[in-house]
Design a protein around this motif. Structure first.
Motif, mmCIF file in Angstrom:
data_model
loop_
_atom_site.group_PDB
_atom_site.id
_atom_site.type_symbol
_atom_site.label_atom_id
_atom_site.label_comp_id
_atom_site.label_asym_id
_atom_site.label_seq_id
_atom_site.Cartn_x
_atom_site.Cartn_y
_atom_site.Cartn_z
ATOM 1 N N TYR A 8 -26.434 -40.543 -105.284
ATOM 2 C CA TYR A 8 -26.879 -39.197 -104.908
ATOM 3 C C TYR A 8 -25.741 -38.293 -104.422
ATOM 4 O O TYR A 8 -25.987 -37.219 -103.895
ATOM 5 N N SER A 10 -22.984 -36.502 -105.802
ATOM 6 C CA SER A 10 -22.409 -35.305 -106.458
ATOM 7 C C SER A 10 -20.960 -35.119 -106.031
ATOM 8 O O SER A 10 -20.521 -34.014 -105.686
ATOM 9 N N MET A 13 -18.626 -32.298 -107.549
ATOM 10 C CA MET A 13 -19.044 -30.895 -107.543
ATOM 11 C C MET A 13 -17.965 -29.992 -106.952
ATOM 12 O O MET A 13 -17.633 -28.936 -107.505
ATOM 13 N N TYR A 18 -17.763 -32.106 -112.374
ATOM 14 C CA TYR A 18 -19.212 -32.255 -112.385
ATOM 15 C C TYR A 18 -19.737 -31.372 -113.498
ATOM 16 O O TYR A 18 -19.098 -30.370 -113.862
ATOM 17 N N TYR A 59 -25.375 -23.435 -105.372
ATOM 18 C CA TYR A 59 -24.527 -24.624 -105.544
ATOM 19 C C TYR A 59 -23.111 -24.434 -104.995
ATOM 20 O O TYR A 59 -22.398 -25.418 -104.782
ATOM 21 N N ASP A 110 -35.618 -32.576 -106.594
ATOM 22 C CA ASP A 110 -34.538 -33.090 -105.763
ATOM 23 C C ASP A 110 -34.597 -32.591 -104.328
ATOM 24 O O ASP A 110 -34.232 -33.298 -103.393
ATOM 25 N N GLY A 285 -20.232 -37.002 -112.538
ATOM 26 C CA GLY A 285 -21.655 -36.852 -112.273
ATOM 27 C C GLY A 285 -22.180 -35.617 -112.960
ATOM 28 O O GLY A 285 -21.410 -34.733 -113.363
ATOM 29 N N CYS A 286 -23.496 -35.543 -113.112
ATOM 30 C CA CYS A 286 -24.078 -34.374 -113.770
ATOM 31 C C CYS A 286 -25.561 -34.283 -113.450
ATOM 32 O O CYS A 286 -26.172 -35.226 -112.945
ATOM 33 N N ARG A 287 -26.112 -33.148 -113.747
ATOM 34 C CA ARG A 287 -27.564 -32.964 -113.696
ATOM 35 C C ARG A 287 -27.983 -32.156 -114.909
ATOM 36 O O ARG A 287 -27.156 -31.477 -115.522
ATOM 37 N N TYR A 296 -30.652 -36.232 -112.952
ATOM 38 C CA TYR A 296 -29.255 -36.325 -112.548
ATOM 39 C C TYR A 296 -28.783 -37.766 -112.637
ATOM 40 O O TYR A 296 -29.584 -38.716 -112.654
ATOM 41 N N GLU A 298 -24.991 -40.232 -111.449
ATOM 42 C CA GLU A 298 -23.740 -40.204 -110.704
ATOM 43 C C GLU A 298 -23.006 -41.520 -110.890
ATOM 44 O O GLU A 298 -23.582 -42.600 -110.690
#
Length: 450
Positions: A8, A10, A13, A18, A59, A110, A285-287, A296, A298
Protein backbone atom coordinates in the motif's frame (compact mmCIF):
# COMPACT_ATOMS: atom_id res chain seq x y z
CA UNK A 1 14.24 2.92 -7.53
CA UNK A 2 12.17 3.40 -4.36
CA UNK A 3 10.54 0.16 -3.26
CA UNK A 4 7.95 -0.03 -0.50
CA UNK A 5 7.60 -2.51 2.35
CA UNK A 6 3.86 -3.10 2.07
CA UNK A 7 1.41 -3.45 -0.85
CA UNK A 8 0.00 0.00 0.00
CA UNK A 9 3.04 2.32 0.05
CA UNK A 10 3.01 4.15 -3.35
CA UNK A 11 6.73 4.59 -2.72
CA UNK A 12 7.53 5.94 -6.19
CA UNK A 13 4.84 8.64 -6.26
CA UNK A 14 7.07 11.38 -4.83
CA UNK A 15 10.05 10.50 -7.04
CA UNK A 16 8.18 10.20 -10.34
CA UNK A 17 8.53 6.42 -10.49
CA UNK A 18 4.82 5.71 -10.35
CA UNK A 19 2.18 5.34 -13.05
CA UNK A 20 -1.53 5.91 -13.62
CA UNK A 21 -3.30 3.78 -16.25
CA UNK A 22 -6.55 5.06 -17.70
CA UNK A 23 -8.47 2.11 -19.13
CA UNK A 24 -10.39 1.74 -22.37
CA UNK A 25 -13.47 3.55 -21.09
CA UNK A 26 -11.42 6.78 -21.18
CA UNK A 27 -11.05 6.48 -24.95
CA UNK A 28 -7.77 4.63 -25.54
CA UNK A 29 -7.49 0.91 -26.22
CA UNK A 30 -6.41 -0.91 -24.17
CA UNK A 31 -5.60 2.27 -22.22
CA UNK A 32 -3.29 5.24 -21.70
CA UNK A 33 -0.32 5.46 -19.30
CA UNK A 34 0.70 8.57 -17.39
CA UNK A 35 4.09 7.92 -15.81
CA UNK A 36 5.17 10.42 -13.14
CA UNK A 37 1.64 11.84 -13.01
CA UNK A 38 2.34 14.58 -10.47
CA UNK A 39 5.64 15.71 -12.01
CA UNK A 40 4.06 15.89 -15.48
CA UNK A 41 0.84 17.39 -14.11
CA UNK A 42 -1.27 14.64 -15.70
CA UNK A 43 -0.50 16.07 -19.15
CA UNK A 44 -1.15 12.73 -20.90
CA UNK A 45 -4.25 11.80 -18.90
CA UNK A 46 -7.26 11.35 -21.23
CA UNK A 47 -9.57 13.37 -18.99
CA UNK A 48 -10.92 16.95 -19.07
CA UNK A 49 -8.65 19.76 -17.86
CA UNK A 50 -10.81 20.31 -14.79
CA UNK A 51 -10.29 16.68 -13.78
CA UNK A 52 -6.54 16.96 -14.38
CA UNK A 53 -6.42 19.90 -12.00
CA UNK A 54 -8.35 17.98 -9.35
CA UNK A 55 -6.13 14.92 -9.77
CA UNK A 56 -3.03 17.07 -9.45
CA UNK A 57 -4.38 18.96 -6.45
CA UNK A 58 -5.11 15.75 -4.60
CA UNK A 59 -2.15 13.54 -5.51
CA UNK A 60 0.40 16.33 -5.11
CA UNK A 61 -0.85 16.96 -1.58
CA UNK A 62 -1.90 20.53 -2.41
CA UNK A 63 -5.50 19.93 -1.30
CA UNK A 64 -4.52 18.82 2.20
CA UNK A 65 -1.84 21.51 2.49
CA UNK A 66 -4.29 24.25 1.57
CA UNK A 67 -6.86 22.99 4.07
CA UNK A 68 -5.02 21.09 6.82
CA UNK A 69 -7.11 19.07 9.24
CA UNK A 70 -5.51 17.95 12.49
CA UNK A 71 -8.34 15.57 13.33
CA UNK A 72 -9.73 14.74 16.76
CA UNK A 73 -7.60 15.19 19.87
CA UNK A 74 -8.92 12.07 21.60
CA UNK A 75 -11.57 9.43 21.13
CA UNK A 76 -15.00 10.81 21.97
CA UNK A 77 -14.22 14.53 21.76
CA UNK A 78 -16.53 16.91 19.88
CA UNK A 79 -14.54 16.59 16.64
CA UNK A 80 -14.65 12.80 16.64
CA UNK A 81 -18.37 12.77 17.42
CA UNK A 82 -19.03 15.19 14.58
CA UNK A 83 -17.01 13.03 12.19
CA UNK A 84 -19.03 10.00 13.26
CA UNK A 85 -22.23 11.83 12.33
CA UNK A 86 -21.30 12.21 8.64
CA UNK A 87 -19.86 9.99 5.91
CA UNK A 88 -16.21 9.94 4.97
CA UNK A 89 -17.25 11.21 1.55
CA UNK A 90 -19.01 14.25 3.04
CA UNK A 91 -15.95 14.96 5.18
CA UNK A 92 -13.63 15.05 2.16
CA UNK A 93 -16.04 17.15 0.13
CA UNK A 94 -16.29 19.77 2.91
CA UNK A 95 -12.71 19.67 4.13
CA UNK A 96 -10.79 19.44 0.85
CA UNK A 97 -13.30 20.86 -1.64
CA UNK A 98 -13.37 17.68 -3.71
CA UNK A 99 -16.32 16.79 -5.89
CA UNK A 100 -18.43 13.74 -5.15
CA UNK A 101 -17.86 12.40 -8.68
CA UNK A 102 -14.08 12.79 -8.30
CA UNK A 103 -14.06 10.88 -5.00
CA UNK A 104 -16.13 8.02 -6.40
CA UNK A 105 -14.16 7.77 -9.66
CA UNK A 106 -10.58 8.35 -8.56
CA UNK A 107 -10.35 7.79 -4.79
CA UNK A 108 -12.93 5.16 -3.89
CA UNK A 109 -12.78 2.51 -2.57
CA UNK A 110 -9.17 3.20 -1.54
CA UNK A 111 -10.21 6.18 0.57
CA UNK A 112 -12.09 3.83 2.88
CA UNK A 113 -10.04 0.76 2.03
CA UNK A 114 -9.20 -0.02 5.64
CA UNK A 115 -12.93 -0.49 6.26
CA UNK A 116 -13.78 -2.36 3.08
CA UNK A 117 -16.13 0.01 1.26
CA UNK A 118 -16.13 3.35 -0.49
CA UNK A 119 -16.19 6.67 1.35
CA UNK A 120 -19.91 7.17 0.76
CA UNK A 121 -20.84 4.23 3.01
CA UNK A 122 -18.54 4.83 5.98
CA UNK A 123 -18.40 7.01 9.05
CA UNK A 124 -15.87 9.81 8.62
CA UNK A 125 -14.36 8.77 11.94
CA UNK A 126 -13.02 5.63 10.23
CA UNK A 127 -10.11 7.73 8.97
CA UNK A 128 -8.97 8.51 12.52
CA UNK A 129 -10.18 5.65 14.71
CA UNK A 130 -7.13 3.39 14.49
CA UNK A 131 -4.53 5.93 15.59
CA UNK A 132 -6.70 7.44 18.31
CA UNK A 133 -7.54 4.06 19.81
CA UNK A 134 -3.97 2.85 19.91
CA UNK A 135 -1.28 5.04 18.32
CA UNK A 136 1.87 3.46 16.94
CA UNK A 137 4.98 4.29 18.90
CA UNK A 138 7.76 6.06 17.00
CA UNK A 139 6.00 8.29 14.49
CA UNK A 140 7.59 8.28 11.07
CA UNK A 141 9.15 4.85 11.34
CA UNK A 142 8.61 2.60 8.34
CA UNK A 143 5.92 -0.05 8.69
CA UNK A 144 7.21 -3.55 7.89
CA UNK A 145 5.04 -6.56 7.17
CA UNK A 146 6.10 -9.97 8.45
CA UNK A 147 6.96 -12.61 5.80
CA UNK A 148 3.74 -14.47 6.60
CA UNK A 149 1.66 -11.42 7.42
CA UNK A 150 -0.21 -11.62 10.73
CA UNK A 151 0.37 -15.38 10.73
CA UNK A 152 3.64 -14.56 12.49
CA UNK A 153 1.72 -12.99 15.38
CA UNK A 154 -0.52 -16.06 15.66
CA UNK A 155 2.54 -18.33 15.65
CA UNK A 156 4.19 -16.29 18.40
CA UNK A 157 1.00 -16.61 20.47
CA UNK A 158 0.86 -20.37 19.91
CA UNK A 159 4.53 -20.69 20.90
CA UNK A 160 3.91 -18.70 24.10
CA UNK A 161 0.84 -20.77 25.07
CA UNK A 162 2.29 -24.14 24.06
CA UNK A 163 6.11 -24.02 23.81
CA UNK A 164 6.29 -27.41 22.09
CA UNK A 165 3.91 -26.31 19.30
CA UNK A 166 6.80 -24.93 17.21
CA UNK A 167 10.39 -26.12 17.71
CA UNK A 168 13.22 -23.65 18.22
CA UNK A 169 13.37 -20.20 19.75
CA UNK A 170 10.38 -17.98 20.46
CA UNK A 171 11.57 -15.37 17.97
CA UNK A 172 10.25 -14.10 14.65
CA UNK A 173 12.82 -16.21 12.84
CA UNK A 174 12.12 -19.24 15.00
CA UNK A 175 8.36 -19.28 14.52
CA UNK A 176 8.54 -18.25 10.85
CA UNK A 177 10.92 -20.99 9.81
CA UNK A 178 9.79 -23.60 12.33
CA UNK A 179 7.25 -26.26 11.38
CA UNK A 180 4.09 -26.46 13.48
CA UNK A 181 3.84 -29.62 15.60
CA UNK A 182 0.09 -30.11 15.28
CA UNK A 183 0.09 -33.11 17.63
CA UNK A 184 1.29 -30.84 20.46
CA UNK A 185 -1.62 -28.39 20.20
CA UNK A 186 -4.30 -30.48 21.91
CA UNK A 187 -2.77 -32.69 24.63
CA UNK A 188 -4.88 -33.81 27.59
CA UNK A 189 -2.87 -32.46 30.53
CA UNK A 190 -1.86 -29.12 28.99
CA UNK A 191 -3.12 -25.98 30.70
CA UNK A 192 -3.75 -24.42 27.28
CA UNK A 193 -5.10 -26.28 24.29
CA UNK A 194 -5.77 -25.28 20.69
CA UNK A 195 -8.40 -27.56 19.17
CA UNK A 196 -8.31 -27.26 15.39
CA UNK A 197 -11.24 -28.19 13.17
CA UNK A 198 -13.68 -27.57 16.04
CA UNK A 199 -16.53 -25.24 15.08
CA UNK A 200 -18.63 -23.80 17.90
CA UNK A 201 -22.32 -23.92 17.03
CA UNK A 202 -23.99 -23.17 20.37
CA UNK A 203 -23.02 -21.20 23.48
CA UNK A 204 -25.58 -20.87 26.29
CA UNK A 205 -25.75 -20.42 30.06
CA UNK A 206 -26.86 -23.56 31.88
CA UNK A 207 -29.44 -21.62 33.93
CA UNK A 208 -30.49 -17.97 33.90
CA UNK A 209 -27.49 -15.82 32.87
CA UNK A 210 -27.43 -13.82 36.11
CA UNK A 211 -27.34 -16.98 38.29
CA UNK A 212 -25.62 -19.58 36.13
CA UNK A 213 -22.37 -21.11 37.39
CA UNK A 214 -21.36 -22.41 33.96
CA UNK A 215 -21.78 -22.08 30.22
CA UNK A 216 -22.32 -25.00 27.82
CA UNK A 217 -20.51 -24.94 24.49
CA UNK A 218 -21.49 -27.32 21.72
CA UNK A 219 -18.99 -27.72 18.91
CA UNK A 220 -18.68 -29.88 15.82
CA UNK A 221 -15.67 -31.90 14.73
CA UNK A 222 -16.41 -33.55 11.41
CA UNK A 223 -19.89 -35.07 11.71
CA UNK A 224 -19.81 -35.42 15.51
CA UNK A 225 -21.04 -32.97 18.14
CA UNK A 226 -19.32 -32.44 21.48
CA UNK A 227 -20.31 -30.52 24.61
CA UNK A 228 -18.03 -28.89 27.14
CA UNK A 229 -18.87 -26.78 30.19
CA UNK A 230 -16.86 -23.69 31.07
CA UNK A 231 -16.79 -21.24 33.98
CA UNK A 232 -16.61 -18.39 31.48
CA UNK A 233 -16.38 -17.78 27.75
CA UNK A 234 -14.85 -15.11 25.51
CA UNK A 235 -16.75 -14.84 22.24
CA UNK A 236 -13.91 -13.62 20.04
CA UNK A 237 -15.43 -14.53 16.69
CA UNK A 238 -16.79 -12.02 14.22
CA UNK A 239 -20.18 -10.37 14.60
CA UNK A 240 -21.68 -12.30 11.69
CA UNK A 241 -21.29 -15.62 13.57
CA UNK A 242 -21.33 -14.65 17.26
CA UNK A 243 -24.85 -13.24 17.02
CA UNK A 244 -26.17 -16.67 15.96
CA UNK A 245 -24.05 -18.93 18.17
CA UNK A 246 -25.04 -17.41 21.53
CA UNK A 247 -28.47 -18.95 22.01
CA UNK A 248 -29.64 -16.84 24.98
CA UNK A 249 -28.32 -13.51 23.72
CA UNK A 250 -30.47 -10.60 25.03
CA UNK A 251 -32.54 -8.54 22.62
CA UNK A 252 -30.44 -5.42 23.21
CA UNK A 253 -27.30 -7.31 22.20
CA UNK A 254 -29.04 -8.74 19.13
CA UNK A 255 -30.11 -5.27 18.05
CA UNK A 256 -26.56 -4.01 18.58
CA UNK A 257 -25.08 -6.82 16.51
CA UNK A 258 -27.58 -6.01 13.75
CA UNK A 259 -25.72 -2.70 13.33
CA UNK A 260 -22.42 -4.42 12.55
CA UNK A 261 -22.09 -4.47 8.76
CA UNK A 262 -19.36 -6.53 7.11
CA UNK A 263 -17.93 -6.28 3.61
CA UNK A 264 -15.87 -8.74 1.52
CA UNK A 265 -12.36 -8.59 0.14
CA UNK A 266 -10.44 -10.65 -2.39
CA UNK A 267 -6.66 -10.70 -1.99
CA UNK A 268 -4.88 -11.88 -5.11
CA UNK A 269 -1.18 -12.72 -4.85
CA UNK A 270 0.39 -12.86 -8.31
CA UNK A 271 3.80 -14.57 -8.43
CA UNK A 272 5.96 -13.16 -11.23
CA UNK A 273 9.23 -14.55 -12.58
CA UNK A 274 10.60 -10.99 -12.85
CA UNK A 275 9.44 -7.37 -12.97
CA UNK A 276 11.43 -6.13 -15.96
CA UNK A 277 8.27 -4.75 -17.56
CA UNK A 278 7.78 -2.36 -14.62
CA UNK A 279 11.44 -1.34 -14.72
CA UNK A 280 11.08 -0.49 -18.43
CA UNK A 281 8.31 1.92 -17.49
CA UNK A 282 10.57 3.26 -14.72
CA UNK A 283 8.04 2.68 -11.98
CA UNK A 284 7.60 0.51 -8.89
CA UNK A 285 3.87 0.96 -8.44
CA UNK A 286 0.74 2.05 -10.24
CA UNK A 287 -3.00 2.43 -10.08
CA UNK A 288 -5.63 2.18 -12.76
CA UNK A 289 -9.07 3.57 -13.45
CA UNK A 290 -11.93 2.25 -15.50
CA UNK A 291 -12.61 -1.41 -16.13
CA UNK A 292 -10.51 -4.17 -14.61
CA UNK A 293 -10.02 -6.06 -11.39
CA UNK A 294 -8.59 -4.24 -8.40
CA UNK A 295 -7.18 -0.74 -8.84
CA UNK A 296 -3.54 -0.66 -7.70
CA UNK A 297 -0.39 -2.71 -7.21
CA UNK A 298 2.97 -2.07 -5.60
CA UNK A 299 6.35 -3.68 -5.85
CA UNK A 300 7.57 -4.34 -2.30
CA UNK A 301 10.51 -5.61 -0.35
CA UNK A 302 9.57 -8.65 1.67
CA UNK A 303 10.93 -8.99 5.17
CA UNK A 304 13.67 -11.62 5.33
CA UNK A 305 14.58 -13.90 8.21
CA UNK A 306 17.56 -16.21 8.29
CA UNK A 307 19.82 -16.93 5.34
CA UNK A 308 17.74 -15.30 2.60
CA UNK A 309 19.10 -12.94 -0.11
CA UNK A 310 18.30 -9.36 0.82
CA UNK A 311 18.67 -7.82 -2.63
CA UNK A 312 16.08 -7.21 -5.33
CA UNK A 313 16.50 -6.32 -9.01
CA UNK A 314 14.24 -6.32 -12.10
CA UNK A 315 15.33 -9.92 -12.67
CA UNK A 316 14.18 -11.02 -9.21
CA UNK A 317 10.99 -13.03 -8.80
CA UNK A 318 8.36 -11.02 -6.92
CA UNK A 319 4.81 -11.34 -5.64
CA UNK A 320 2.40 -8.52 -6.44
CA UNK A 321 -0.72 -8.22 -4.28
CA UNK A 322 -4.01 -6.97 -5.68
CA UNK A 323 -6.52 -5.96 -3.03
CA UNK A 324 -9.98 -6.16 -4.55
CA UNK A 325 -12.85 -4.42 -2.76
CA UNK A 326 -16.50 -4.21 -3.74
CA UNK A 327 -18.16 -0.81 -3.49
CA UNK A 328 -21.37 0.38 -5.10
CA UNK A 329 -21.65 4.14 -4.48
CA UNK A 330 -25.12 5.29 -3.63
CA UNK A 331 -26.29 2.09 -1.93
CA UNK A 332 -26.53 1.65 1.84
CA UNK A 333 -23.66 0.18 3.87
CA UNK A 334 -25.36 -3.15 4.52
CA UNK A 335 -26.59 -3.52 0.93
CA UNK A 336 -23.13 -2.83 -0.49
CA UNK A 337 -21.61 -5.55 1.69
CA UNK A 338 -24.26 -8.10 0.76
CA UNK A 339 -24.05 -7.32 -2.95
CA UNK A 340 -20.24 -7.50 -2.93
CA UNK A 341 -20.28 -10.81 -1.09
CA UNK A 342 -22.68 -12.22 -3.64
CA UNK A 343 -20.53 -11.00 -6.54
CA UNK A 344 -17.31 -12.36 -5.06
CA UNK A 345 -18.66 -15.79 -4.19
CA UNK A 346 -20.54 -16.16 -7.48
CA UNK A 347 -17.38 -15.48 -9.51
CA UNK A 348 -15.23 -18.56 -10.07
CA UNK A 349 -11.50 -18.65 -9.40
CA UNK A 350 -11.04 -19.33 -13.11
CA UNK A 351 -12.85 -16.12 -14.04
CA UNK A 352 -10.81 -14.09 -11.56
CA UNK A 353 -7.59 -15.56 -12.88
CA UNK A 354 -8.57 -14.71 -16.46
CA UNK A 355 -9.46 -11.15 -15.46
CA UNK A 356 -6.17 -10.66 -13.60
CA UNK A 357 -4.16 -11.98 -16.54
CA UNK A 358 -6.07 -9.73 -18.92
CA UNK A 359 -5.60 -6.70 -16.67
CA UNK A 360 -1.83 -7.15 -16.53
CA UNK A 361 -1.72 -7.85 -20.28
CA UNK A 362 -3.66 -4.66 -21.09
CA UNK A 363 -1.31 -2.59 -18.98
CA UNK A 364 2.06 -4.15 -19.67
CA UNK A 365 2.10 -6.14 -22.93
CA UNK A 366 3.63 -3.19 -24.82
CA UNK A 367 6.73 -3.35 -22.60
CA UNK A 368 7.29 -7.08 -22.93
CA UNK A 369 4.96 -8.65 -20.39
CA UNK A 370 3.61 -12.06 -21.42
CA UNK A 371 1.19 -13.59 -18.93
CA UNK A 372 1.81 -17.15 -20.12
CA UNK A 373 5.54 -16.87 -19.41
CA UNK A 374 5.71 -14.17 -16.75
CA UNK A 375 3.16 -15.42 -14.22
CA UNK A 376 4.35 -18.36 -12.15
CA UNK A 377 1.12 -18.68 -10.19
CA UNK A 378 -1.86 -16.87 -8.68
CA UNK A 379 -3.25 -17.42 -5.19
CA UNK A 380 -6.74 -16.05 -4.48
CA UNK A 381 -7.99 -15.56 -0.93
CA UNK A 382 -11.71 -14.81 -0.65
CA UNK A 383 -12.86 -13.20 2.59
CA UNK A 384 -16.64 -13.00 2.68
CA UNK A 385 -16.72 -10.89 5.87
CA UNK A 386 -13.24 -9.35 5.72
CA UNK A 387 -14.01 -5.90 7.07
CA UNK A 388 -16.27 -4.27 9.54
CA UNK A 389 -17.66 -1.27 7.65
CA UNK A 390 -18.74 1.28 10.28
CA UNK A 391 -21.63 3.47 9.19
CA UNK A 392 -22.18 6.97 10.67
CA UNK A 393 -23.13 6.58 14.31
CA UNK A 394 -21.33 3.28 14.80
CA UNK A 395 -18.61 4.68 17.08
CA UNK A 396 -20.56 7.05 19.33
CA UNK A 397 -24.24 6.38 18.69
CA UNK A 398 -27.07 8.46 17.24
CA UNK A 399 -30.10 10.29 18.66
CA UNK A 400 -28.93 9.81 22.22
CA UNK A 401 -28.73 6.04 21.87
CA UNK A 402 -25.54 4.18 22.84
CA UNK A 403 -23.18 3.05 20.10
CA UNK A 404 -23.68 -0.60 19.06
CA UNK A 405 -20.13 -1.53 20.09
CA UNK A 406 -20.55 -0.05 23.58
CA UNK A 407 -23.46 -2.35 24.38
CA UNK A 408 -21.18 -5.34 23.81
CA UNK A 409 -18.05 -3.86 25.37
CA UNK A 410 -19.55 -2.39 28.54
CA UNK A 411 -19.74 -5.61 30.58
CA UNK A 412 -20.03 -9.38 30.20
CA UNK A 413 -23.40 -10.92 29.52
CA UNK A 414 -23.59 -13.35 32.42
CA UNK A 415 -20.42 -15.42 32.04
CA UNK A 416 -19.84 -14.45 28.42
CA UNK A 417 -17.60 -11.55 27.38
CA UNK A 418 -17.16 -10.22 23.84
CA UNK A 419 -13.99 -9.55 21.85
CA UNK A 420 -12.93 -9.13 18.18
CA UNK A 421 -11.74 -6.16 16.17
CA UNK A 422 -15.43 -5.54 15.35
CA UNK A 423 -15.82 -3.89 18.73
CA UNK A 424 -13.04 -1.38 18.10
CA UNK A 425 -14.34 -0.53 14.63
CA UNK A 426 -10.86 -0.88 13.08
CA UNK A 427 -9.55 -3.99 11.36
CA UNK A 428 -6.08 -4.13 12.89
CA UNK A 429 -4.16 -6.81 14.80
CA UNK A 430 -3.59 -4.33 17.64
CA UNK A 431 -7.30 -4.23 18.36
CA UNK A 432 -7.83 -7.97 18.24
CA UNK A 433 -5.30 -8.15 21.08
CA UNK A 434 -6.63 -5.16 23.01
CA UNK A 435 -10.28 -6.26 22.78
CA UNK A 436 -9.35 -9.77 23.94
CA UNK A 437 -7.39 -8.32 26.85
CA UNK A 438 -10.39 -6.23 27.89
CA UNK A 439 -12.79 -9.18 27.65
CA UNK A 440 -10.56 -11.46 29.74
CA UNK A 441 -10.03 -8.75 32.37
CA UNK A 442 -13.78 -8.18 32.61
CA UNK A 443 -14.34 -11.89 33.29
CA UNK A 444 -11.55 -11.98 35.87
CA UNK A 445 -12.78 -8.87 37.69
CA UNK A 446 -16.55 -9.16 37.39
CA UNK A 447 -17.32 -12.87 37.03
CA UNK A 448 -14.60 -15.23 38.21
CA UNK A 449 -13.45 -13.11 41.17
CA UNK A 450 -17.03 -12.79 42.33
Amino acid sequence: MPIGRTPYDSAGMSTGQYGFFFGAQFGGKPGVWQIDPVGKKFANAPVPDATKKELLRWYSGAASQASPFAGPNYEGDDISRHLDSITLEEHYIRQYNLSREFIRTYLSPDLGGGSGLGADALSAYCDYAAELLHPYEGKGEAVQMFPGGNTTIARLMAKALIPSSIPGDATVEGVTRGKVNFAALDVKDLAAKIRLGATAISVQHDTSPEKSESVSIVYAVGEKLFRVRARSVVMAGGSWTARHIIRDLPQAHREAYAQFFRSPCLMANVALRNWRFMAKLEMTGCRWFGSGVGNYLELRRLATVGDVPKTISPDSPVVLTLKILYSYPGLGTEEQGQRGRGEMLATSFRDYERRIRQQLTDMFSEVGFDASRGIAGIVLNRWGHAYLSPQPGFFFGTNGKPAPRDILRAAPFGRIAFANTDLAGAMDHRFSILEAQRAVQQLLDQVIAG
